[in-house]
Design an enzyme around this catalytic site. Sequence first.
Site, PDB file in Angstrom:
ATOM      1  N   ASN A   1      59.749  50.833  25.962  1.00  0.00           N
ATOM      2  CA  ASN A   1      60.393  52.145  25.993  1.00  0.00           C
ATOM      3  C   ASN A   1      60.061  52.840  24.681  1.00  0.00           C
ATOM      4  OD1 ASN A   1      62.134  54.309  26.004  1.00  0.00           O
ATOM      5  ND2 ASN A   1      64.009  53.085  25.844  1.00  0.00           N
TER       6      ASN A   1
ATOM      7  N   LYS B   1      60.694  55.851  23.793  1.00  0.00           N
ATOM      8  CA  LYS B   1      61.694  56.843  23.368  1.00  0.00           C
ATOM      9  C   LYS B   1      61.003  58.123  22.929  1.00  0.00           C
ATOM     10  CE  LYS B   1      64.794  53.048  22.414  1.00  0.00           C
ATOM     11  NZ  LYS B   1      65.925  52.502  21.683  1.00  0.00           N
TER      12      LYS B   1
ATOM     13  N   HIS C   1      69.588  54.739  30.507  1.00  0.00           N
ATOM     14  CA  HIS C   1      69.529  54.106  29.190  1.00  0.00           C
ATOM     15  C   HIS C   1      70.768  54.488  28.380  1.00  0.00           C
ATOM     16  CE1 HIS C   1      68.260  53.232  25.098  1.00  0.00           C
ATOM     17  NE2 HIS C   1      67.435  52.364  25.641  1.00  0.00           N
TER      18      HIS C   1
ATOM     19  N   GLU D   1      71.173  55.453  25.472  1.00  0.00           N
ATOM     20  CA  GLU D   1      71.045  56.686  24.677  1.00  0.00           C
ATOM     21  C   GLU D   1      71.281  57.912  25.548  1.00  0.00           C
ATOM     22  OE1 GLU D   1      67.248  55.647  23.008  1.00  0.00           O
ATOM     23  OE2 GLU D   1      68.241  54.087  21.839  1.00  0.00           O
TER      24      GLU D   1
ATOM     25  N   GLU E   1      71.273  45.786  28.407  1.00  0.00           N
ATOM     26  CA  GLU E   1      71.037  46.126  27.002  1.00  0.00           C
ATOM     27  C   GLU E   1      72.372  46.338  26.299  1.00  0.00           C
ATOM     28  OE1 GLU E   1      66.918  47.964  26.362  1.00  0.00           O
ATOM     29  OE2 GLU E   1      68.171  49.572  27.134  1.00  0.00           O
TER      30      GLU E   1
ATOM     31  N   GLY F   1      68.165  48.686  18.604  1.00  0.00           N
ATOM     32  CA  GLY F   1      67.679  49.294  17.368  1.00  0.00           C
ATOM     33  C   GLY F   1      68.395  48.820  16.123  1.00  0.00           C
TER      34      GLY F   1
ATOM     35  N   SER G   1      66.573  44.844  20.467  1.00  0.00           N
ATOM     36  CA  SER G   1      65.920  44.148  19.348  1.00  0.00           C
ATOM     37  C   SER G   1      65.079  42.947  19.780  1.00  0.00           C
ATOM     38  CB  SER G   1      66.951  43.751  18.287  1.00  0.00           C
ATOM     39  OG  SER G   1      67.608  44.910  17.783  1.00  0.00           O
TER      40      SER G   1
HETATM   41  P1  PGA Z   1      65.094  48.164  20.601  1.00  0.00           P
HETATM   42  O1  PGA Z   1      65.416  49.168  21.828  1.00  0.00           O
HETATM   43  O2  PGA Z   1      64.135  47.125  21.135  1.00  0.00           O
HETATM   44  O3  PGA Z   1      64.473  49.034  19.551  1.00  0.00           O
HETATM   45  O4  PGA Z   1      66.386  47.562  20.183  1.00  0.00           O
HETATM   46  C1  PGA Z   1      65.599  48.680  23.132  1.00  0.00           C
HETATM   47  C2  PGA Z   1      65.884  49.833  24.070  1.00  0.00           C
HETATM   48  O5  PGA Z   1      66.574  50.779  23.667  1.00  0.00           O
HETATM   49  O6  PGA Z   1      65.435  49.836  25.233  1.00  0.00           O
END
Ligand code: PGA
Length: 251
Positions: A9, A11, A95, A97, A167, A173, A213
């Site tokens: 992803n 983003k 997601h 976010e 997630e 992140g 992560s």
């Molecule tokens: P990350 O993000 O691997 O940077 O923690 C995962 C995601 O948001 O899908």
Amino acid sequence: MRTPVIAGNWKLFKTISEATTMVAELKPLVAGTSHVEIVVAPVFTALSRVADVAAGSNIHVAAQDCYWEEEGAYTGEVAPKLLKDAGCSHVIIGHSERRQYFGETDKTVNRKTRAAITAGLTAIVCVGETLAERESDTTFAVIEAQLTGGLADLSTGSLKQVVIAYEPVWAIGTGKTASDAQAQEVHSFIRSLIARLFDRSTAEAIRILYGGSVKPDNVRGLMSQADIDGALVGGASLKADSFAGIVNFAD
Ligand code: PGA
């Protein structure tokens, strides 16, 4: 046997040329990988060019969101069939976010998921609890509500076009991955929930990805868990070598 999915992803990162360069670099690094469904999710503006570069390879292209209507007076939205037209086979939906910053709800996740399936896309439906929810012991209740709402009114057969991504919001992140056992506990709960909502064979077949992560050095432990069928990767998917290190977790 469930074919693992490793999805990147991206983003809100990468111009068109950065995205196409990344895929061109990734191709030879994963060319020998046949046991994994590889997916990259660039921003909307790069989708079609990335799909051109990925064409004929084992790399699939996903959008990071979609709308639920096919067309109409919906300024700024993108329909699932237009994602197909741009070369996508997958779309990420719900997601955290989008839930946190853009008002995504279980209801909109459901509408988008149904529309994506109708258009012939595979929907990667994201769920996950916040830190406060985990600390108040409501993780299972949160996941159950997100999946019951998000997958409402889907036919059992259409679940073949659904991948679930668990997630935990606190792991995205932050560099804080859920432990293998913490992730497995929720994945196993999700699989039994799918058996309850649909049926046992659907639950056995559905892929459940872990996200938060994931890195080349922790992917193996996660993938060794019985109910973890892949990863949705943010930060570590932005560079070809680190994403390939995750895709090639079994080497
Ligand atoms: P990350 O993000 O691997 O940077 O923690 C995962 C995601 O948001 O899908």
